[in-house]
Design a protein around this motif. Structure first.
Motif, short mmCIF file in Angstrom:
data_model
loop_
_atom_site.label_atom_id
_atom_site.label_comp_id
_atom_site.label_asym_id
_atom_site.label_seq_id
_atom_site.Cartn_x
_atom_site.Cartn_y
_atom_site.Cartn_z
N LEU B 171 0.84 -1.21 0.00
CA LEU B 171 0.00 0.00 0.00
C LEU B 171 0.87 1.25 0.00
O LEU B 171 0.58 2.23 -0.69
N MET B 172 1.95 1.21 0.77
CA MET B 172 2.82 2.38 0.89
C MET B 172 3.49 2.74 -0.45
O MET B 172 3.93 3.87 -0.64
N GLN B 173 3.57 1.78 -1.35
CA GLN B 173 4.15 2.08 -2.67
C GLN B 173 3.29 3.09 -3.45
O GLN B 173 3.77 3.80 -4.31
N MET B 174 2.01 3.13 -3.12
CA MET B 174 1.14 4.14 -3.76
C MET B 174 1.61 5.53 -3.37
O MET B 174 1.70 6.43 -4.21
N ALA B 175 1.90 5.72 -2.08
CA ALA B 175 2.35 7.03 -1.60
C ALA B 175 3.75 7.33 -2.13
O ALA B 175 4.05 8.45 -2.56
N LYS B 176 4.59 6.30 -2.09
CA LYS B 176 5.98 6.49 -2.51
C LYS B 176 6.08 6.90 -3.99
O LYS B 176 6.75 7.87 -4.34
N SER B 178 3.74 8.15 -5.87
CA SER B 178 3.06 9.43 -6.12
C SER B 178 3.94 10.60 -5.68
O SER B 178 3.98 11.64 -6.35
N ALA B 179 4.65 10.43 -4.57
CA ALA B 179 5.56 11.48 -4.10
C ALA B 179 6.72 11.66 -5.06
O ALA B 179 7.11 12.80 -5.40
N SER B 206 -2.87 5.68 -7.93
CA SER B 206 -1.60 6.34 -7.62
C SER B 206 -0.94 6.79 -8.91
O SER B 206 -1.55 7.57 -9.65
#
Lengths: 271, 278
Positions: B171-176, B178-179, B206
């Protein structure tokens, strides 16, 4: 079950606690920790999503923007809040208010408690995927401190959309997962009833997430869970939030941004 | 998310008999050879079927220009994940052996019509194109390289969403991602996102939806939630064109639907606009 000790709450026990209707929700936290709260409505495009609430707040004299999923304790409240399942309009409201906070140099505190983003036809038509994606990009780049508190259910992308920040706090009995245990069990166990096994395998508790480096701090709950004593639970959250904000606001903004970026890049970087 | 686990559908060559292909959209039958010769596009309904990452790169990158990177970044079984059907490690190792790929996105330097780019292409046959930690890391690294070398980023997505076997870090790869893409765009570099069939869940939510322009191919499936989940939520049947490329374009989330034969020229043309005064 014979070996079960009192301290060994299973992942599934936590899921049940995280979803407990009597658990404190956003409006309880607002009532218990803020001296002032002014809700601000609407995405300026089409709607005011009631599943995601935002507004300016004062906590112990500190002015901030609060954003959070709105879940209720009663059926009526939950109908209004769509059970905390946000439409694209809610994420667009969150981005609008986030940019407002950035402009006026107010820190942002988000409260995360949702089963997931709303899976509806109108949500798709208005771009649920785009709204979540854009939120991730926007919150990663907002030049103001962001503290995230996972208070109940951290349901996948619908939670993450307002969970990108500098410090991520998580309540002791909250859960945070890439997919609901039921959803995962339905796919990988071919049986939704295997949700407890899926919950275990997915590693979704606060302790698991601290170990994986996804969260920074676990916020203690009163004995038996936050539903037993809202005031005590809220007080712990308040103290943790204020401590985090104090720490973050002492950093020059450039350093804050670099740290936030580095924190995100580190997620799942192994070697 | 996750329906890629169903093993029945292998749409690149729709199954039935050894010699026959069935278009997954219009269900018309044709000889497999005809499907292949038509670049995996249905001659009846113009559905643009799935391509392997390698085939896509062959069609998009200038000849001989693709230089693969980050192949050593692969999956991670940090949860020691087991489910009713076995363990993740065995599944993903079998996928690696079968596909020859080590993650769900193939990434590298390339030129497209002479423009310098980082080109990433997802392969749906690798764990349903799911977004694992290795996938996210390759994209983040690609953004860093693009920034350092002033390259545009072009990503072809094909994915069922996040990879649940890697849990929350998936899930955190979506934030990573996108950032990382946000930083790239802020630096004035171009990002072209091509959403191919299918792009759903955590990938559409993302990096795939964050292009300076978002383009797709005819009849591609693009959406956030799965059709069945939505039907169960709203208690209604959804129209056939729901979450199609055409539906997304009509609702304003796609800049253009581009035919496969025109894809390379279109991307090169857009890069020409992006770099004209920049």
């Amino acid at each position: 079950m014979a070996t079960k000790k009192k301290s060994a709450a299973t992942a599934w026990d936590r899921v049940k606690l995280a979803r407990d209707a009597k658990r404190p929700h956003l409006k309880d936290f607002i009532a218990l920790i803020t001296e002032d709260f002014e809700e601000l409505h609407g995405d300026r495009l089409v709607n005011d999503d009631r599943a995601l609430i935002g507004g300016f707040a004062t906590v112990d004299g500190v002015k901030m923007l609060i954003l959070g999923h709105h879940k209720g304790a009663t059926v009526e409240e939950n109908m209004e809040a769509n059970f905390g399942m946000v439409n694209p309009d809610g994420y667009r409201k969150a981005m609008r208010l986030g940019k407002l906070a950035e402009k006026f140099r107010l820190p942002i505190v988000t409260f995360v408690d949702t089963p997931g983003a709303y899976p509806g036809d109108t949500a798709e038509a208005r771009g649920q995927a785009e709204a979540i994606a854009k939120s991730l990009e926007v919150f990663a780049g907002l030049k103001t401190p962001i503290v995230v508190v996972i208070t109940g259910e951290g349901g996948s992308g619908g939670a993450l959309a307002i969970a990108v920040g500098d410090k991520v706090l998580m309540m002791e009995n909250a859960v945070y997962s890439v997919i609901s245990p039921e959803g995962c069990a339905g796919i990988l166990w071919r049986d939704g009833k295997e949700a407890p096994a899926a919950a275990e395998a997915l590693k979704i508790t606060a302790a698991d997430l601290a170990r994986l480096g996804v969260i920074d701090e676990i916020v203690k709950e009163p004995a038996g869970g936050a539903q037993k004593n809202h005031a005590a639970a809220a007080n712990n959250v308040k103290k943790a939030v204020l401590k985090a904000l104090k720490e973050l606001s002492s950093l020059p903004i450039e350093e804050l941004m670099e740290k936030r970026y580095a924190k995100l890049m580190k997620m799942g970087r192994f070697n | 998310m996750g329906w890629f686990e169903k093993k029945a559908v292998k749409a690149e060559i729709p199954p039935t008999k050894a010699l026959w292909a069935v278009c997954p959209k219009c269900k018309s039958h044709m000889a497999k050879k005809k499907w292949k010769d038509n670049n995996s596009i249905c001659p009846k309904c113009n559905y643009h079927g799935r391509l392997s990452a390698r085939e896509r790169i062959r069609q998009i990158a200038d000849e001989g220009s693709f230089e693969e990177m980050f192949r050593e970044i692969s999956y991670s079984d940090h949860l020691d994940f087991h489910d009713a059907t076995g363990d993740y490690k065995s599944k993903v190792e079998a996928t690696i052996a079968k596909t020859g790929e080590t993650e769900s996105i193939v990434m590298g330097r390339a030129t497209i019509g002479g423009h310098k780019v980082m080109l990433g292409v997802m392969d749906f046959s690798f764990m349903g194109g799911s977004l694992g930690t290795g996938t996210g890391e390759r994209i983040a690294k690609a953004c860093e390289t693009a920034l350092a070398e002033k390259r545009a980023l072009v990503i072809f997505s094909a994915s069922g969403g996040a990879r649940m076997h890697e849990g929350i870090l998936s899930l955190m790869q979506m934030a990573k991602t996108s950032a990382a893409i946000g930083k790239l765009k802020d630096a004035g570099l171009a990002y072209i996102s091509v959403l191919t069939d299918p792009t759903t869940g955590g990938v559409s939510a993302s990096f795939a939806m964050l292009g300076d322009i978002n383009i797709t191919e005819p009849k591609a499936l693009i959406g956030f939630a799965g059709r069945r989940v939505i039907e169960n939520t709203i208690h209604q049947k959804l129209p056939d064109d729901f979450q199609s490329a055409e539906y997304l374009e009509k609702h304003g989330f796609i800049d253009k639907i581009v035919e496969r034969k025109d894809m390379k020229a279109f991307i090169a043309k857009m890069l020409g606009y992006f770099t004209a005064n920049n």
